[in-house]
Design a protein around this motif. Sequence first.
Motif, PDB file in Angstrom:
ATOM      1  N   GLY A 137      62.110  19.201 -24.662  1.00 31.34           N
ATOM      2  CA  GLY A 137      62.120  20.322 -24.350  1.00 31.34           C
ATOM      3  C   GLY A 137      62.551  20.601 -22.650  1.00 31.34           C
ATOM      4  O   GLY A 137      63.121  21.589 -22.432  1.00 31.34           O
ATOM      5  N   ILE A 138      61.758  19.853 -21.978  1.00 30.34           N
ATOM      6  CA  ILE A 138      62.113  19.906 -20.463  1.00 30.34           C
ATOM      7  C   ILE A 138      63.676  19.775 -20.397  1.00 30.34           C
ATOM      8  O   ILE A 138      64.335  20.649 -19.665  1.00 30.34           O
ATOM      9  CB  ILE A 138      61.372  18.905 -19.731  1.00 30.34           C
ATOM     10  N   ILE A 139      64.239  18.722 -20.908  1.00 29.05           N
ATOM     11  CA  ILE A 139      65.454  18.303 -20.666  1.00 29.05           C
ATOM     12  C   ILE A 139      66.426  19.639 -20.917  1.00 29.05           C
ATOM     13  O   ILE A 139      67.503  19.705 -20.319  1.00 29.05           O
ATOM     14  CB  ILE A 139      65.952  16.872 -21.404  1.00 29.05           C
ATOM     15  N   GLY A 140      66.279  20.115 -22.122  1.00 26.92           N
ATOM     16  CA  GLY A 140      67.152  21.237 -22.821  1.00 26.92           C
ATOM     17  C   GLY A 140      66.815  22.663 -22.027  1.00 26.92           C
ATOM     18  O   GLY A 140      67.769  23.466 -22.352  1.00 26.92           O
ATOM     19  N   SER A 141      65.795  22.655 -21.217  1.00 23.02           N
ATOM     20  CA  SER A 141      65.611  23.937 -20.558  1.00 23.02           C
ATOM     21  C   SER A 141      66.318  24.338 -19.676  1.00 23.02           C
ATOM     22  O   SER A 141      67.064  23.461 -18.812  1.00 23.02           O
ATOM     23  CB  SER A 141      64.154  23.989 -19.851  1.00 23.02           C
ATOM     24  N   PRO A 142      66.698  25.762 -19.464  1.00 27.35           N
ATOM     25  CA  PRO A 142      67.664  26.342 -18.540  1.00 27.35           C
ATOM     26  C   PRO A 142      67.337  25.819 -17.124  1.00 27.35           C
ATOM     27  O   PRO A 142      68.134  25.496 -16.419  1.00 27.35           O
ATOM     28  CB  PRO A 142      67.292  27.787 -18.805  1.00 27.35           C
ATOM     29  N   GLU A 143      66.190  25.923 -16.666  1.00 29.61           N
ATOM     30  CA  GLU A 143      65.738  25.524 -15.418  1.00 29.61           C
ATOM     31  C   GLU A 143      66.097  24.074 -14.971  1.00 29.61           C
ATOM     32  O   GLU A 143      66.764  23.631 -14.016  1.00 29.61           O
ATOM     33  CB  GLU A 143      64.315  25.660 -14.912  1.00 29.61           C
ATOM     34  N   PHE A 144      65.806  23.177 -15.852  1.00 26.95           N
ATOM     35  CA  PHE A 144      65.975  21.659 -15.773  1.00 26.95           C
ATOM     36  C   PHE A 144      67.474  21.474 -15.642  1.00 26.95           C
ATOM     37  O   PHE A 144      67.899  20.654 -14.703  1.00 26.95           O
ATOM     38  CB  PHE A 144      65.273  21.042 -16.657  1.00 26.95           C
ATOM     39  N   GLN A 145      68.037  22.102 -16.588  1.00 26.07           N
ATOM     40  CA  GLN A 145      69.707  21.673 -16.546  1.00 26.07           C
ATOM     41  C   GLN A 145      70.323  21.993 -15.112  1.00 26.07           C
ATOM     42  O   GLN A 145      70.922  21.175 -14.903  1.00 26.07           O
ATOM     43  CB  GLN A 145      70.288  22.544 -17.792  1.00 26.07           C
ATOM     44  N   VAL A 146      69.937  23.069 -14.642  1.00 30.66           N
ATOM     45  CA  VAL A 146      70.468  23.465 -13.108  1.00 30.66           C
ATOM     46  C   VAL A 146      69.951  22.182 -12.241  1.00 30.66           C
ATOM     47  O   VAL A 146      70.708  21.890 -11.464  1.00 30.66           O
ATOM     48  CB  VAL A 146      70.096  24.692 -12.867  1.00 30.66           C
TER      49      VAL A 146
END
Length: 426
Positions: A329-338
Amino acid sequence: MTTTFNKCLMAGAIPLAILLSSSAFAQEGTSKGEVEVLNWWTSGGEAKALGALKDKLADDGIGWQNMPVAGGAGTNAMAVLRSRITSNNPPTAAQVLGYDAQDWADRDALSPLDDVAKAGNWDEVFPQPIQRFAKSDGHWIAAPFEIHSTNWVWANKSMMDELGIEQPDTWEAFIASMKKAQEAGHTGLAYGGQPWQDATVFENVVLATGGADFYRQAMIDLDPKALDSDTMVRSFDRFRELLQYKDDNSPGRDWNLATAMVINGDALYQIMGDWAKGEFLNAGLKPEQDFMCFRTPGTQDAVTFNSDLMIMFKNDDEQQQSMQNTMAGIIGSPEFQVTFSQLKGSVPARTDLSSDGLDACAQRGYEQAKAAAESDTLMGSMAHGYAAPAGVKNAVFDIVSSFVNGNMPSDVAAEQLAMAVQGARS
Ligand code: GAL
């Protein structure tokens, strides 16, 4: 799960340093346990980007056991992963590339990530060329970190300015600029002589020489007529021409040491995926001020990509399963992706994000990748596991590296390439 702290307790010896670090760890919060993550992110920029995941997990009370296996493009890491699985001791998760993710899914080794994917709307936000590898039989089996692309040149800006070199748009101008650097006593092309790096540069030359359709026919469709063609012979000719501009110490050199040659002003260019930018950024340099990024001349209309995928291994332990889901879930989240791409040099794999937080190279790269995904020119990198399965990829590596390290004529190389690919497929 046994922590370092518990192991020490069992051993009956608790050195003060460990007690202190264990309590510091507990404050970060490891109440939910620990994940063990196999990866090959050991360079400065790579380790920093991976650290962003570790930090995010710590915020969720999940501890981190790093399992780094040095070696660009993951060749060594995949061998270690295979031996861990064979001995029935899989890590919680592992970084892999496209066809390898599919391979583990085919072996039924992976935890499905459908619930996380559904909650994060992954079907809508990740582009098809990535879904093709991160899903298997309609189920999500991997979390995509980013889109990397391999057709980039990284350039020393002050050397360009000093020698009056304009950004080259054609192959001829590209070669002429390296000649100029060479004549001024520098190395034209920073080069790491390892099979995966040979193949990374070679796929750039194939795309520059034959264009997107030819790249697809040869590298993805593996069409023998394209592999053993006049265009492939011309590609090898150009590759030989390019190799004149590397230095004598290139054999065996790691990619990040080649990047350092450009950073330090020893070399004009490096042809490499945008993880190289992570090294410039890690050295405190700014794109378009301190260094330049441009598409390899002749490849401006296409993007060859790879995407690091996190796969999670099947586990009966519910706590491990829940931590796997949290990590995905973290890896796919918008914030983490950036955040991750800002450190890694890549662009987000999700296509629904603002590019405001990205640097100048990544802003262009993000738009190009999205446009290429729409126009079907976002094509898998052969060198990085997105064009063909490992057997074929390794056969290509063998021929390309023999060409680099010997005197094989271009027509023989094209013929051998077609034969090697054919052999690996049968
Ligand atoms: C690629 C990988 C990148 C980077 C690079 C050098 O295959 O996708 O994340 O690690 O290798 O090791």
